[in-house]
Scaffold this active site. Structure first.
Site, mmCIF file in Angstrom:
data_model
loop_
_atom_site.group_PDB
_atom_site.id
_atom_site.type_symbol
_atom_site.label_atom_id
_atom_site.label_comp_id
_atom_site.label_asym_id
_atom_site.label_seq_id
_atom_site.Cartn_x
_atom_site.Cartn_y
_atom_site.Cartn_z
ATOM 1 N N SER A 146 13.995 73.325 135.084
ATOM 2 C CA SER A 146 14.443 73.432 133.688
ATOM 3 C C SER A 146 15.830 74.045 133.679
ATOM 4 C CB SER A 146 13.471 74.316 132.899
ATOM 5 O OG SER A 146 14.013 74.686 131.644
ATOM 6 N N TYR A 159 9.215 82.521 131.506
ATOM 7 C CA TYR A 159 9.425 81.105 131.797
ATOM 8 C C TYR A 159 10.649 80.910 132.686
ATOM 9 C CZ TYR A 159 9.984 76.085 131.008
ATOM 10 O OH TYR A 159 10.114 74.728 131.191
#
Length: 261
Positions: A146, A159
C-alpha cells in the site's frame, strides 16, 4: 480443494494462487489472470464467496479451483501447499485494516491482527510455495502492499506498520533469491474503492466508510489494480517490476486528495 477441470487441463496453463480472492482486489485479480489464460487457485476464508468467483471465471471460459484457507494458520497453509501440484505465480493479496484509533488509544489486538494477515500470512504462503515457484522455472511472487507502506498518517499507525512489513518482506526476498528463476514484485495501491476495505476498517459503519471516498472523482477500483498486477506478472521472465505505485489522479499523496465537494 474443489476441482473445476481435469488435471491435464490444469497443467496446460500456468497456475496462479491468489489469496484474499473472495472479494475486492483479490477477486478482480483472479478474474484478470484467468482471462490471460492462467489456471487460478482461489483462497480465502469464505468458501461461498470463492465459489461465486470461481463460477464467474468458469462461465467466461476460464479455469479455477477453490480452497478455503486462513493464511494466518500455518498448518492449513502447509496442507494446502502439499496438495498443490504446481505453482507459477503467487499473489499475496490477503490483508486488511482494522480501526482508525490514534496510537494512544489503539487496541493492540487490532495491530496484531493486521500484522498477522498482512505480513505473517504472506510469509506463510511464500515459504510454503517457494519450492514449487522455483520448480516452475519462472516463479513470480507478488506482494500487495500500500502507499501506507511509505507514508504514515494520523489514525493509521497499525496499518502503516503492517504494510511496511509487507514491503520489507518483498524487498528482502528479492535480495535473497537474486540469481534464481524467481521474480518478486510489489504493487502499492493508493485509494481504492472496494466494497469491504473501509467498511471493515470502520467496523461496519457505512456512513464513515463512504465518507472516505466522498467527493473524490474516480478513485481506483479493484479492476484497476488487478490490471496492473496482471501486467506486471506477464512481463517477460527477464523483466522484474520491483515496485509499482498506483494511485488515482485525484490522490497526489496519502494526505493530499482532491475532492469536488
Amino acid at each position: 480443494m474443489t476441482d473445476r477441470d481435469t488435471a491435464d487441463t490444469t497443467r496446460a496453463a500456468r497456475t496462479a494462487v491468489v489469496t484474499g480472492a473472495s472479494s475486492g482486489i483479490g477477486a478482480a485479480t483472479a478474474r484478470a489472470l484467468a482471462q490471460k489464460g492462467f489456471h487460478v487457485v482461489l483462497t480465502a476464508r469464505r468458501a461461498d464467496r470463492l465459489e461465486a468467483v470461481a463460477k464467474e471465471i468458469q462461465n467466461q471460459g476460464g479455469t479455477a479451483q477453490v480452497f478455503p484457507l486462513d493464511v494466518t494458520d500455518r498448518a492449513a497453509v502447509t496442507a494446502f501447499a502439499e496438495q498443490l501440484p504446481a505453482c507459477d505465480v503467487l499473489i499475496n493479496n490477503a490483508g486488511g485494516a482494522y480501526g482508525t484509533e490514534y496510537v494512544e488509544n489503539a487496541d493492540p489486538a487490532d495491530w496484531r491482527s493486521m500484522y498477522e494477515v498482512n505480513v505473517v500470512g504472506a510469509l506463510h504462503m511464500t515459504q510454503a510455495l517457494l519450492p514449487r515457484l522455483r520448480a516452475s522455472g519462472d516463479g513470480v511472487v507478488v506482494v500487495l502492499s500500500s502507499t501506507a507502506s511509505f507514508t504514515c498518517y494520523e489514525g493509521g499507525g497499525g496499518y502503516s506498520a503492517a504494510k511496511h512489513g509487507a514491503h520489507v518482506l518483498a524487498e528482502t526476498l528479492r535480495l535473497e533469491v537474486c540469481g534464481e528463476p524467481l521474480r518478486v514484485i510489489e504493487i502499492a495501491p493508493g485509494m481504492v474503492h472496494t466494497e469491504e476495505f473501509s467498511l471493515n476498517r470502520y467496523r461496519g459503519d457505512r456512513e464513515k466508510a463512504d465518507a472516505v471516498y466522498a467527493g473524490v472523482p474516480d478513485p481506483l477500483v479493484a479492476e484497476d489494480v488487478a490490471e496492473v498486477v496482471t501486467w506486471a506478472v506477464t512481463r517477460p521472465p527477464h523483466v522484474n517490476i520491483d515496485l509499482l505505485v498506483v494511485r488515482p489522479r485525484a490522490q497526489a499523496a496519502q494526505h493530499k486528495v482532491h475532492r469536488t465537494t
